[in-house]
Design an enzyme around this catalytic site. Structure first.
Site, PDB file in Angstrom:
ATOM      1  N   HIS A   5     -82.606  47.266 -91.759  1.00  0.00           N
ATOM      2  CA  HIS A   5     -83.408  46.360 -90.910  1.00  0.00           C
ATOM      3  C   HIS A   5     -82.551  45.876 -90.027  1.00  0.00           C
ATOM      4  CE1 HIS A   5     -87.076  45.584 -93.847  1.00  0.00           C
ATOM      5  NE2 HIS A   5     -86.854  46.845 -93.651  1.00  0.00           N
ATOM      6  N   TYR A  34     -90.878  35.704 -92.671  1.00  0.00           N
ATOM      7  CA  TYR A  34     -90.658  34.355 -93.105  1.00  0.00           C
ATOM      8  C   TYR A  34     -91.837  33.285 -92.632  1.00  0.00           C
ATOM      9  CZ  TYR A  34     -86.332  35.586 -95.509  1.00  0.00           C
ATOM     10  OH  TYR A  34     -85.370  36.373 -96.652  1.00  0.00           O
ATOM     11  N   PRO A  69     -83.768  31.617-103.539  1.00  0.00           N
ATOM     12  CA  PRO A  69     -83.850  32.789-102.715  1.00  0.00           C
ATOM     13  C   PRO A  69     -84.059  33.105-101.497  1.00  0.00           C
ATOM     14  CG  PRO A  69     -86.088  32.610-104.121  1.00  0.00           C
ATOM     15  CD  PRO A  69     -85.286  31.174-104.306  1.00  0.00           C
ATOM     16  N   LYS A  92     -79.286  35.568-101.286  1.00  0.00           N
ATOM     17  CA  LYS A  92     -77.932  35.515-101.123  1.00  0.00           C
ATOM     18  C   LYS A  92     -77.517  35.982-102.499  1.00  0.00           C
ATOM     19  CE  LYS A  92     -76.572  34.841 -96.984  1.00  0.00           C
ATOM     20  NZ  LYS A  92     -76.651  36.346 -96.590  1.00  0.00           N
ATOM     21  N   TYR A 141     -77.191  35.562 -92.366  1.00  0.00           N
ATOM     22  CA  TYR A 141     -78.363  36.350 -92.912  1.00  0.00           C
ATOM     23  C   TYR A 141     -77.711  37.678 -93.321  1.00  0.00           C
ATOM     24  CZ  TYR A 141     -82.840  37.634 -94.451  1.00  0.00           C
ATOM     25  OH  TYR A 141     -83.832  38.238 -95.418  1.00  0.00           O
TER      26      TYR A 141
HETATM   27  C1  PHB Z   1     -87.301  40.435-101.594  1.00  0.00           C
HETATM   28  O1  PHB Z   1     -87.438  41.588-100.959  1.00  0.00           O
HETATM   29  O2  PHB Z   1     -87.592  40.455-102.947  1.00  0.00           O
HETATM   30  C2  PHB Z   1     -86.635  39.314-101.275  1.00  0.00           C
HETATM   31  C3  PHB Z   1     -86.572  39.167 -99.632  1.00  0.00           C
HETATM   32  C4  PHB Z   1     -86.027  38.228 -98.806  1.00  0.00           C
HETATM   33  C5  PHB Z   1     -85.717  37.118 -99.758  1.00  0.00           C
HETATM   34  C6  PHB Z   1     -85.885  36.901-100.821  1.00  0.00           C
HETATM   35  C7  PHB Z   1     -86.566  38.099-101.610  1.00  0.00           C
HETATM   36  O3  PHB Z   1     -85.453  35.996 -99.152  1.00  0.00           O
END
Ligand code: PHB
Ligand code: APR
Length: 411
Positions: free
Chosen positions: A78, A215, A307, A311, A403
């Site tokens: 990505h 997000y 989460p 990280k 990120y």
């Molecule tokens: C996930 O795909 O499980 C995932 C992706 C991004 C995050 C947390 C979990 O910030």
């Protein structure tokens, strides 16, 4: 009682998560032998669904270690993420893309943590013929402040064992016992923060409708749109910390996701749940120093992050890279001095990631979800930060470089 069986290896590793397994792999490549002890079964650890975002330095390390063939075939590269929010209160949500490729020239790879674990187990057990002791219990560390530490445990068949080593590694996750052993020396500091919300996570047999993670900051709370493959979507909802997943029917979850992820022109595909929805608490914790004598903590055993910044696994892998190098120096003749700097080096990166995870968490979640009056000051600050992050190249670059992961050793 049957007699305890005695074993010997250079390094004893407790925990077969990403930290323990990557450590074992890096050590094997450096010619250092290790034994890995794991409380659960192989099928359990291979099926445990966790996050799925690999930073660029994590992918590079797994490639260098020779365990990235399937990751390179099946991982989903990505080059950005979207922040979704309404510019004005009550208005329609819009996507604001953070273009990692343009801003920092790197990207992330979406590949489930349990896939990384499966690849490492296949590499160690099936390809290299090296053991992992599964379903062990009563694990105890001994004499960690001497140069001859050992680990005792009971095997799945009830037999008792002792492993004599030079170095022991506590890679046993947040709930493991190694942090308490490190703390028994009296100089372990634990810094903590908890958040007034949790995540309800679902895995659905539904084709992702966009290529990248979303997000979403919404009045009813945060939502995250992620994926695992071209057929499987991974989704999360901010919920109160005491939430019982049993109170959330499939219909209620989809309704809430549709509301929080709504954007003109966006369709959220629904599909059958592939596992029971689960609730994950949100906490930050850092324990340091990550060493007591010959016991070294790595990964979730020493620190956890909420989460939101994705990280956790990346930090665990960054730790064991430093640890493998320290152990290699020790055997190359540096002696005890080889270990100097392990904790300090890890904690610098850990704190950077703690800050980033706290920043993402604080910016994106609602601290007063769904309330009428709410917390207008807090929400005003969040909107200001979201707008700044997506309109200033400097701010967007800062998010992007954190990120995708700062280069190992950069902070
Ligand atoms: C996930 O795909 O499980 C995932 C992706 C991004 C995050 C947390 C979990 O910030
Ligand atoms: N004896 C043996 N094994 C144990 C014990 C014990 N007493 N206690 C825990 N374990 C095992 C767990 O069953 C687990 O498989 O240690 C392993 C720890 O693995 P993880 O929890 O995956 O932790 P870590 O390897 O540090 O990886 C960090 O995991 O929690 C996620 O999101 C986090 O992605 C991050 C990653």
């Amino acid at each position: 009682m049957t007699q305890r069986r005695e074993h010997r290896s250079q390094v004893g590793i407790v925990g077969a998560g990403p930290a323990g397994l990557v450590l074992a792999k890096l050590l094997a490549r450096a010619g250092v032998d290790s034994v890995v002890l794991e409380a659960r079964s192989r099928s359990y650890v291979e099926a445990r669904v966790r996050a799925g975002v690999l930073e660029a330095p994590t992918v590079e390390l797994l490639r260098e270690a020779g365990v990235a063939d399937r990751l390179d075939r099946e991982g989903m590269p990505h080059s950005g993420i979207a922040l979704r929010f309404a510019d004005a209160p009550g208005g329609p949500a819009q996507d604001h893309r953070i273009d990692f490729a343009d801003l920092v020239g790197k990207g992330i790879t979406v590949y489930g943590q349990q896939e990384v674990v499966k690849d490492l187990l296949a590499d160690r057990i099936d390809d290299a013929g090296l053991p992992v002791e599964f379903e062990v219990s009563d694990v105890e560390f001994h004499d960690v402040t001497t140069d001859a530490p050992s680990i005792t445990w009971t095997a799945a068949d009830g037999s008792a064992h002792r492993l004599h080593c030079d170095v022991v590694a506590g890679c046993d996750g947040f709930h493991g016992g190694s942090r308490a052993v490190a703390g028994a020396g009296g100089d372990l500091t634990v810094a903590e923060r908890s958040y007034p919300f949790a995540w309800l996570g679902v895995l659905a047999k539904a084709a992702p409708t966009t290529d990248e993670l979303v997000y979403a900051h919404h009045d009813r709370g945060f939502a995250l749109y992620s994926m695992r493959s071209p057929e499987v979507t991974r989704l999360y909802l901010q919920v109160p910390p005491e939430t019982d997943p049993g109170d959330w029917s499939e219909a209620r979850i989809w309704d809430e996701l549709q509301t929080r992820l709504a954007r003109p022109g966006f369709t959220l595909n629904e599909g059958e749940f592939l596992e029971k929805p689960g609730v994950t608490g949100m906490r930050s914790m850092v324990a340091g120093p990550m060493r007591r004598g010959r016991l070294f903590l790595a990964g979730d055993a020493a620190h956890i992050v909420p989460p939101t910044g994705a990280k956790g696994m990346n930090l665990a892998i960054a730790d064991v890279r430093v640890l493998a190098e320290a152990i290699t120096r020790f055997y190359a003749g540096a002696g005890e001095g080889g270990f100097d700097g392990y904790s300090e080096t890890c904690l610098r990166r850990v704190w950077r990631a703690e800050h980033f995870s706290w920043f993402m968490t604080s910016m994106l979640h609602r601290f007063d979800p769904g309330t009428e009056a709410g917390d207008p000051f807090g929400v005003g600050l969040q909107r200001a930060q979201l707008r700044y992050t997506v309109s200033s190249r400097a701010a967007a670059t800062s998010l992007a470089e954190n990120y995708v992961g700062l280069p190992h050793g950069a902070v």
